[in-house]
Enzyme design. Structure first.
Site, PDB file in Angstrom:
ATOM      1  N   ASP A 137      56.347  43.985  70.568  1.00 37.98           N
ATOM      2  CA  ASP A 137      57.419  43.833  70.478  1.00 37.98           C
ATOM      3  C   ASP A 137      57.790  43.475  68.686  1.00 37.98           C
ATOM      4  O   ASP A 137      58.448  43.071  68.576  1.00 37.98           O
ATOM      5  CB  ASP A 137      57.969  42.610  71.053  1.00 37.98           C
ATOM      6  CG  ASP A 137      59.831  42.764  70.755  1.00 37.98           C
ATOM      7  OD1 ASP A 137      60.606  43.713  70.674  1.00 37.98           O
ATOM      8  OD2 ASP A 137      59.997  41.599  71.126  1.00 37.98           O
ATOM      9  N   HIS A 180      58.165  31.908  72.644  1.00 36.28           N
ATOM     10  CA  HIS A 180      57.752  32.709  73.587  1.00 36.28           C
ATOM     11  C   HIS A 180      56.102  32.797  72.770  1.00 36.28           C
ATOM     12  O   HIS A 180      56.642  33.012  71.642  1.00 36.28           O
ATOM     13  CB  HIS A 180      57.880  34.055  74.244  1.00 36.28           C
ATOM     14  CG  HIS A 180      58.888  34.880  73.269  1.00 36.28           C
ATOM     15  ND1 HIS A 180      60.068  35.179  73.707  1.00 36.28           N
ATOM     16  CD2 HIS A 180      58.415  35.781  72.581  1.00 36.28           C
ATOM     17  CE1 HIS A 180      59.917  36.281  72.798  1.00 36.28           C
ATOM     18  NE2 HIS A 180      59.546  36.253  72.199  1.00 36.28           N
ATOM     19  N   GLN A 248      55.273  38.891  76.762  1.00 33.20           N
ATOM     20  CA  GLN A 248      56.193  37.436  76.270  1.00 33.20           C
ATOM     21  C   GLN A 248      56.202  36.561  76.531  1.00 33.20           C
ATOM     22  O   GLN A 248      57.328  36.342  77.399  1.00 33.20           O
ATOM     23  CB  GLN A 248      56.757  37.884  74.918  1.00 33.20           C
ATOM     24  CG  GLN A 248      56.485  39.196  74.351  1.00 33.20           C
ATOM     25  CD  GLN A 248      57.820  39.830  73.648  1.00 33.20           C
ATOM     26  OE1 GLN A 248      58.512  39.779  74.463  1.00 33.20           O
ATOM     27  NE2 GLN A 248      58.552  39.749  72.436  1.00 33.20           N
ATOM     28  N   ARG A 278      63.214  31.879  59.554  1.00 32.32           N
ATOM     29  CA  ARG A 278      63.724  32.376  60.757  1.00 32.32           C
ATOM     30  C   ARG A 278      63.368  32.022  62.791  1.00 32.32           C
ATOM     31  O   ARG A 278      62.114  32.408  62.791  1.00 32.32           O
ATOM     32  CB  ARG A 278      64.229  33.365  60.635  1.00 32.32           C
ATOM     33  CG  ARG A 278      64.701  34.772  62.036  1.00 32.32           C
ATOM     34  CD  ARG A 278      64.364  35.657  61.963  1.00 32.32           C
ATOM     35  NE  ARG A 278      65.171  37.763  63.066  1.00 32.32           N
ATOM     36  CZ  ARG A 278      65.081  37.488  63.662  1.00 32.32           C
ATOM     37  NH1 ARG A 278      63.778  36.918  64.345  1.00 32.32           N
ATOM     38  NH2 ARG A 278      66.068  38.308  64.417  1.00 32.32           N
ATOM     39  N   ASP A 280      63.895  32.468  65.890  1.00 28.47           N
ATOM     40  CA  ASP A 280      63.516  33.613  66.388  1.00 28.47           C
ATOM     41  C   ASP A 280      64.387  32.934  68.081  1.00 28.47           C
ATOM     42  O   ASP A 280      63.582  31.729  68.534  1.00 28.47           O
ATOM     43  CB  ASP A 280      62.577  34.362  66.712  1.00 28.47           C
ATOM     44  CG  ASP A 280      63.012  35.992  68.024  1.00 28.47           C
ATOM     45  OD1 ASP A 280      63.271  36.324  67.499  1.00 28.47           O
ATOM     46  OD2 ASP A 280      61.676  35.960  69.343  1.00 28.47           O
ATOM     47  N   GLU A 322      68.215  32.679  64.688  1.00 30.51           N
ATOM     48  CA  GLU A 322      68.726  33.800  65.562  1.00 30.51           C
ATOM     49  C   GLU A 322      69.431  33.961  66.568  1.00 30.51           C
ATOM     50  O   GLU A 322      68.251  34.253  67.675  1.00 30.51           O
ATOM     51  CB  GLU A 322      67.506  35.164  65.327  1.00 30.51           C
ATOM     52  CG  GLU A 322      67.836  36.730  65.951  1.00 30.51           C
ATOM     53  CD  GLU A 322      67.380  36.632  66.912  1.00 30.51           C
ATOM     54  OE1 GLU A 322      67.713  37.843  67.177  1.00 30.51           O
ATOM     55  OE2 GLU A 322      66.477  36.249  67.876  1.00 30.51           O
ATOM     56  N   HIS A 391      66.692  45.273  62.534  1.00 33.73           N
ATOM     57  CA  HIS A 391      66.046  46.219  62.950  1.00 33.73           C
ATOM     58  C   HIS A 391      66.050  45.914  64.898  1.00 33.73           C
ATOM     59  O   HIS A 391      65.598  46.651  65.625  1.00 33.73           O
ATOM     60  CB  HIS A 391      64.423  45.304  63.300  1.00 33.73           C
ATOM     61  CG  HIS A 391      64.660  44.021  63.583  1.00 33.73           C
ATOM     62  ND1 HIS A 391      65.204  43.206  63.329  1.00 33.73           N
ATOM     63  CD2 HIS A 391      64.146  43.528  65.027  1.00 33.73           C
ATOM     64  CE1 HIS A 391      64.717  41.423  64.446  1.00 33.73           C
ATOM     65  NE2 HIS A 391      63.948  42.178  64.775  1.00 33.73           N
ATOM     66  N   ASP A 392      67.488  45.506  65.110  1.00 36.76           N
ATOM     67  CA  ASP A 392      67.605  45.420  66.773  1.00 36.76           C
ATOM     68  C   ASP A 392      68.628  45.960  67.216  1.00 36.76           C
ATOM     69  O   ASP A 392      69.396  47.191  66.031  1.00 36.76           O
ATOM     70  CB  ASP A 392      67.296  43.467  67.269  1.00 36.76           C
ATOM     71  CG  ASP A 392      66.388  42.829  67.457  1.00 36.76           C
ATOM     72  OD1 ASP A 392      65.798  43.210  68.096  1.00 36.76           O
ATOM     73  OD2 ASP A 392      66.947  41.777  67.221  1.00 36.76           O
ATOM     74  N   ARG A 513      65.194  51.446  69.659  1.00 35.73           N
ATOM     75  CA  ARG A 513      64.388  50.325  68.400  1.00 35.73           C
ATOM     76  C   ARG A 513      64.119  51.285  67.281  1.00 35.73           C
ATOM     77  O   ARG A 513      64.144  51.129  66.255  1.00 35.73           O
ATOM     78  CB  ARG A 513      64.740  49.175  67.939  1.00 35.73           C
ATOM     79  CG  ARG A 513      65.477  48.330  69.166  1.00 35.73           C
ATOM     80  CD  ARG A 513      65.440  46.840  69.905  1.00 35.73           C
ATOM     81  NE  ARG A 513      64.503  46.613  70.191  1.00 35.73           N
ATOM     82  CZ  ARG A 513      63.604  45.046  70.508  1.00 35.73           C
ATOM     83  NH1 ARG A 513      64.158  44.770  70.301  1.00 35.73           N
ATOM     84  NH2 ARG A 513      62.373  45.374  71.423  1.00 35.73           N
TER      85      ARG A 513
HETATM   86  C1  GLC Z   1      65.146  38.713  68.691  1.00 34.41           C
HETATM   87  C2  GLC Z   1      64.247  40.067  67.934  1.00 34.41           C
HETATM   88  C3  GLC Z   1      64.221  40.886  69.121  1.00 34.41           C
HETATM   89  C4  GLC Z   1      62.728  40.654  69.553  1.00 34.41           C
HETATM   90  C5  GLC Z   1      63.430  39.027  70.596  1.00 34.41           C
HETATM   91  C6  GLC Z   1      62.019  38.755  71.341  1.00 34.41           C
HETATM   92  O1  GLC Z   1      65.915  39.038  69.468  1.00 34.41           O
HETATM   93  O2  GLC Z   1      64.614  39.923  67.170  1.00 34.41           O
HETATM   94  O3  GLC Z   1      63.234  41.705  67.886  1.00 34.41           O
HETATM   95  O4  GLC Z   1      62.743  41.528  70.768  1.00 34.41           O
HETATM   96  O5  GLC Z   1      64.187  38.267  69.023  1.00 34.41           O
HETATM   97  O6  GLC Z   1      61.078  38.274  70.846  1.00 34.41           O
END
Ligand code: GLC
Length: 647
Positions: A137, A180, A248, A278, A280, A322, A391-392, A513
């Site tokens: 990922d 995760h 994950q 950051r 996540d 995020e 990136h998403d 993506r």
């Molecule tokens: C966040 C990231 C994304 C990833 C997800 C799982 O949303 O920006 O790219 O797939 O977390 O870690």
């Protein structure tokens, strides 16, 4: 344990090697927050011995405080003296994959001058710690939180990078994938080997009973490729909670050991030189049966614990949440109620991003204005990260209430946006791809670079100069709006060179993506200096916008951001107004000429003519705007104030 005993334990333990002055610094930071920490821990773990847990967390912070390198301690002190450092208009962010941007970490160091040319002061590098082999990922399946992935460089390279960035005035933002681990992380491997202590780091179930009961309430994140939220692992005959991909594994924060472990990871990364952590996917941290398991109070309390710990050990370091969830939920990551301003200092303004793309597709600013007004103010010590692309994918987070206020049906509008941005709507200028079609909700998220979504790819393919010009005007508008909103505007890597989709990436079939995660090739980078190329044209657009931002004190994140009505539905209006002055943003979101009349400008506080901070042009009377033109107007009388900001 009472306060004196705790302090004694710290002085004999992690703080023992420090001089009396430094010991006092830590203890003074601790005293006002220790009760809050106790309360948070008590709420999270009502059955645990909260004194012991507080001690474990404080010890973790004290150890990192003691270990913190001198240069970073100095930086902490400097930032405590100017707590608005990240809210200033000089902040400009850039997000990139290490390999796609520059090959490896030494390559990133070599590209620092390039970032400086753009005005960048904040760099988010996508995950570069050891990731799982094979599918990972894009690095978000972490196998070791503290070891640099050899694909990108060495641990020493990380040190060199953080030093070089600091010396260049660029803050480093690093991902901490807290929700995760990869199924190859040591904790997961030990769990797979049958160790019950490590199995309790994750959420595992012997049968489908609880998974089924949970799934009745859960949202699917990757419905196409990874339906469901649980994965069967035959080695241990257990279902493992896997919100994202099956490799994950969600951590179980109801086990306090996990909180202590992950707190240590955060603080260690801070001591390696991360300025921004950051966090996540924090929305998913806490789980309770019968709920969606998103944005629960427990997730917020975990973040509040981390805020306290970072303020103890490394107060110059920020948390960035995020949380890509409905806007009212996102805003809670700044802290709400009694905890207002006590959670993360930064959060992504994905709602603004969605609304901008929506306005361009619709050629109308009403939804953007009405919905954005709902976002409202955030606590004074916080800031948004604003962005056009990341990136998403883009998920069309428009609620029935938002759509209803302007007479739209939310479902139809989301359908329209998906059609429009995947190019299937008749008047579309965009070239995007569907990401994760959800057959139940019919939602289709969208992938694509800014340039491809804004019409450049289509214009270039057709050899249509007008279409190309319009695409550049749209890109300028988008970036001028995220730069004016307040907060840190983030440039997604490749946008500064107007890079279009890259369908050649082999992973695109599985995960679209990858289409908007381009490699920056040296040719494109060299082209930035040639205004005759698309790269050169976009690079100068972006650097001009960011330079104008740095000259505009009204764009400081503490200055109120209020979407207003321009009197013309085709023109979005954003007012930034505070003690430093007033700046009115007007943006024509259509492909035709538009006017905002002098009377309305008068009401907006621009009575006697205005200066456009973006171009230096003077405006008076009615303001005519060319297709997609955007202006940042300040009253003539205060126009000179930008000079003050240079100091
Ligand atoms: C966040 C990231 C994304 C990833 C997800 C799982 O949303 O920006 O790219 O797939 O977390 O870690």
């Amino acid at each position: 344990m009472d306060e004196t005993t705790l302090e004694g334990a710290l002085l004999e333990g992690p703080l023992a090697g420090l001089d009396a002055g430094d010991q006092a610094v830590f203890l003074e930071r601790l005293r006002p927050v220790v009760d809050d920490l106790g309360r948070l821990v008590g709420r999270l773990y009502p059955d645990a011995e909260s004194g012991e847990l507080v001690e474990a967390l404080v010890r973790a912070a004290a150890r990192r405080f003691a270990e913190r390198p001198g240069t970073l301690r100095l930086l902490d002190d400097e930032r405590l003296g100017k707590p608005d450092w990240f809210q200033r208009p000089s902040m400009v962010g850039y997000s990139a994959y290490v390999d796609r941007f520059a090959g490896d970490i030494p390559g990133v160091i070599d590209r620092i001058p390039y970032l400086l040319e753009l005005g960048v002061t904040y760099l988010h590098l996508m995950p570069f710690m050891l990731a799982r082999e094979g599918e990972n990922d894009g690095g978000y399946a972490v196998a070791d939180y503290l070891k640099v992935d050899p694909r990108f460089g060495s641990d020493e390279d990380f040190d060199r990078l953080s030093t070089a960035l600091r010396e260049s005035g660029i803050s480093l933002c690093v991902d901490v994938v807290v929700n995760h681990t990869a199924d190859t992380h040591e904790w997961a491997r030990r769990a797979l080997a049958g160790d019950p202590a490590f199995q309790s780091y994750f959420r595992m179930f012997p049968d489908r009973d609880l998974p089924d009961r949970h799934e009745a309430h859960l949202r699917e994140i990757f419905p196409d490729t990874d339906p469901g939220s649980f994965t069967w692992r035959p080695e241990i005959e257990r279902w493992v909670w896997t919100t994202f991909h099956e490799y994950q594994w969600d951590l179980d924060y109801s086990n306090p050991v996990v909180l202590v472990e992950m707190s240590g990871v955060l603080l260690d990364l801070a001591n390696r030189g991360a300025d921004v952590l950051r966090i996540d996917a924090p929305a998913f941290l806490w789980k309770e049966l019968g709920t969606m398991c998103e944005n629960l109070d427990g997730a917020h309390q975990v973040l509040q614990v981390w805020r306290i710990l970072t303020e103890l050990a490394c107060p110059g370091v920020l948390l960035l949440a995020e949380a890509i969830v409905p806007i009212e939920d996102t805003m809670r990551y700044f802290g709400s109620g009694d905890a207002a301003g006590r959670e993360s200092q930064l959060a992504y303004h994905h709602f603004f991003m969605v609304l901008l793309w929506s306005a361009l597709a619709e050629q109308n600013a009403r939804l953007l204005t009405a919905a954005l007004r709902r976002a409202g103010p955030i606590p004074p010590g916080s800031a948004w990260c604003t962005y056009v692309r990341s990136h998403d994918d883009i998920g069309w987070a428009i609620t029935p209430e938002d759509a209803g206020t302007v007479g739209l049906d939310d479902h139809l509008h989301r359908e329209f946006l998906s059609d429009f941005y995947t190019g299937s709507y008749p008047t579309s200028f965009a070239r995007g791809e569907v990401f994760q079609f959800n057959p139940e909700t019919l939602d289709r998220r969208v992938s694509g670079t800014t340039a491809s979504l804004a019409g450049l790819e289509q214009g270039l393919d057709a050899g249509d100069e007008t279409a190309v010009d319009l695409a550049f005007a749209r890109m300028r508008l988008l970036y001028a709006l995220v730069a004016a909103h307040g907060g840190i505007p983030l440039v997604w890597s490749g946008d500064e060179l107007a890079l279009c989709n890259d369908p050649a990436d082999p992973r695109v079939d599985e995960d679209s993506r990858w289409i908007h995660r381009p490699f920056l090739d040296p040719g494109d980078i060299a082209d930035r200096l040639d205004p005759a190329t698309a790269a050169g044209r976009m690079f100068s657009v972006l650097s001009e916008v960011m330079a104008a931002r740095a000259r505009s004190p009204e764009l400081h994140a503490q200055v109120a951001t209020v979407p207003d009505w321009s009197g013309n539905d085709a023109v979005f209006c954003l007012v930034r107004s505070g003690q430093v002055g007033r700046l009115v943003v007007l943006a024509n979101v259509t492909a035709s000429d538009q006017t905002v009349d002098a009377g309305r400008l008068h009401e907006l506080g621009l009575a006697d003519g205005a200066l456009d901070r973006l171009t230096g042009r003077h405006r008076s009377g009615d303001v005519d705007l060319a297709p997609y033109e955007v202006v940042w107007l300040v009253p003539e009388a205060t126009a000179g104030r930008g000079d003050l900001l240079q100091h």
